[in-house]
Design a protein around this motif. Structure first.
Motif, mmCIF file in Angstrom:
data_model
loop_
_atom_site.group_PDB
_atom_site.id
_atom_site.type_symbol
_atom_site.label_atom_id
_atom_site.label_comp_id
_atom_site.label_asym_id
_atom_site.label_seq_id
_atom_site.Cartn_x
_atom_site.Cartn_y
_atom_site.Cartn_z
ATOM 1 N N PHE A 192 0.829 -1.201 0.000
ATOM 2 C CA PHE A 192 0.000 0.000 0.000
ATOM 3 C C PHE A 192 0.864 1.252 0.000
ATOM 4 O O PHE A 192 1.940 1.284 0.591
ATOM 5 C CB PHE A 192 -0.880 0.046 1.248
ATOM 6 N N GLY A 193 0.335 2.265 -0.610
ATOM 7 C CA GLY A 193 0.957 3.574 -0.554
ATOM 8 C C GLY A 193 -0.138 4.621 -0.697
ATOM 9 O O GLY A 193 -1.223 4.320 -1.202
ATOM 10 N N VAL A 194 0.143 5.823 -0.233
ATOM 11 C CA VAL A 194 -0.837 6.885 -0.409
ATOM 12 C C VAL A 194 -0.301 7.870 -1.436
ATOM 13 O O VAL A 194 0.808 8.381 -1.304
ATOM 14 C CB VAL A 194 -1.129 7.612 0.914
ATOM 15 N N GLN A 195 -1.104 8.087 -2.456
ATOM 16 C CA GLN A 195 -0.756 9.065 -3.491
ATOM 17 C C GLN A 195 -1.835 10.126 -3.495
ATOM 18 O O GLN A 195 -3.003 9.794 -3.702
ATOM 19 C CB GLN A 195 -0.720 8.402 -4.863
ATOM 20 N N GLY A 196 -1.435 11.354 -3.277
ATOM 21 C CA GLY A 196 -2.445 12.394 -3.179
ATOM 22 C C GLY A 196 -3.330 12.093 -1.989
ATOM 23 O O GLY A 196 -2.847 11.937 -0.870
ATOM 24 N N THR A 197 -4.613 11.968 -2.216
ATOM 25 C CA THR A 197 -5.523 11.687 -1.110
ATOM 26 C C THR A 197 -6.041 10.260 -1.176
ATOM 27 O O THR A 197 -7.012 9.926 -0.505
ATOM 28 C CB THR A 197 -6.721 12.637 -1.129
ATOM 29 N N GLU A 198 -5.370 9.431 -1.963
ATOM 30 C CA GLU A 198 -5.947 8.118 -2.189
ATOM 31 C C GLU A 198 -5.016 6.982 -1.784
ATOM 32 O O GLU A 198 -3.803 7.058 -2.006
ATOM 33 C CB GLU A 198 -6.276 7.956 -3.680
#
Lengths: 233, 233
Positions: free
Chosen positions: A23-29
DNA sequence: CCAAAAGTGTTCCGTGTACACCCATGG
DNA sequence: CCATGGGTGTACACGGAACACTTTTGG
């Protein structure tokens, strides 16, 4: 094998694989790292990253190695999820798969490997159902594990760079839970938790006023990881 | 295996076993079902119950079969715990063990199998450190899993017979957590939860007044198992 | 009539939650 | 001077925690 008694003649060793749910967070997602399978069956489909466990390595080491081979990243938060072993889960043969989920910081590091192995890609978690085999099931389970864990352990930090603002941290948690969290209550809880070490600098990249940077307190982090801490989400 | 690419020449299938961590409550104490190993290495030592997974059965089916073979019990609450795969975890060979924990009702049923396989025995959980190999680690992890789970899911009922009193239920929870729980608050919570169906009879075996019997509401049980319910322990 | 277990209610405190305004600054 | 994101405080409601006495009945 001296353990085998006669009644176990149909016991044979099984291929054992590790599949990574990253998992990773990109922007707000919240995003999931997958790749497009190049080999049949299911060439062209989306798949989790996985490899077989070697006979001379432990499964945790295997998981670390596999993550490294596929992303170039080391020292990553990684946790065993579950073991998947239906007879027919893989039409290619009897393979027992151990799922591991991990959280990675999506910053410049990740850009490198994303270029390096150009078949990997980040997908939105609402595309999970497109994954092959039982990979959708794995990813779904990983998400609920992640959310469960995030409620009581301070793992949100694993998704952020060394220095971060409270706004970024909030964004991460909102991405994990996929719903808005009250800004003021969030700050109160976080500051009270002693997980944050305020730094004497501001990040001015996103506002004119600038927002304070923090790093997280490893010591408190480890204590709270053990004890558990109710973040109240 | 068509999946194997040349770089994986040292990938060989691994023996895969299931080890069962079986809990029951006897009197006021949480107990673990183990057996005295008859075969070397470690003959005479305490060991969890385990067997190898066959090539033509899924791991969950294997766990059910193994529990049945060793205890004669079917339809038992059973949950996958964790997969243990250190290279050197078993000096007899490279074996990956999948731990499953289960809860069984210690009533007349269990007496049967306890006689049947007379090498099995219930031990107090503070003897966990006497277990062979990494079985102590498995059992410790299972206990913390059980406690964690018991705080939010109504699993205490799995350890009781069909009909039970609130006193018995309280005893079970106290055994799980190994500390006293306030009687009045416990009753309040349980009755409010709608998990209990009151029966028009009393059990007079333990007091002159007699205490009401309940059975548990399967429907609410399943709903709360999914949703989670804070029992406040 | 009394011992022994079963059953019942209330008060207090802490914490989560909802909610609205001022601050600092670059352009 | 104003638009933009950053930062702060309070009032209320709810639920968990602590706690002591009455009830029943077999012997």
């Amino acid at each position: 094998m001296k353990y085998l008694s006669p009644q176990y003649e149909d016991v044979k060793p099984l291929l054992t694989a590790v599949d990574c749910i990253i998992f990773g967070v990109q922007g707000t997602e919240l995003k999931l790292l997958v790749f497009k399978r190049e080999i049949d069956p299911f060439a062209g489909c989306l798949s989790l990253l996985g490899r077989f466990v070697k006979v001379d390595e432990g499964i945790n080491e295997a998981a670390g190695r596999i993550l490294f081979e596929l992303t170039g990243l080391e020292n990553i938060y990684m946790e065993q999820l579950h073991c998947f072993g239906r007879v027919d889960r893989d039409p290619g043969g009897r393979v027992v798969a151990i799922g591991y989920w991990s959280l990675i910081r999506v910053d410049q590091n990740h850009m490198e490997f994303n270029v390096r192995s150009h078949e990997t890609m980040w997908i939105s978690i609402d595309r999970i159902s497109e994954l092959v085999l039982d990979h959708s099931e794995m990813a779904e389970l990983a998400i609920s594990n992640l959310r469960e864990k995030a409620r009581f352990k301070p793992i949100g930090f694993e998704l952020l760079p060394e220095e971060f603002t409270l706004g970024q941290l909030l964004t991460v948690y909102q991405a994990i839970f996929d719903h808005p969290i009250d800004d003021r209550n969030f700050r109160k809880r976080m500051l009270k938790s002693e997980l944050l070490i305020p730094l004497p600098k501001k990040d001015k990249s996103t506002s004119k006023k600038g927002s304070f940077l923090y790093k997280f307190n490893q010591e408190t982090y480890h204590r709270l990881s053990k004890e558990g801490y109710n973040f109240g989400f």
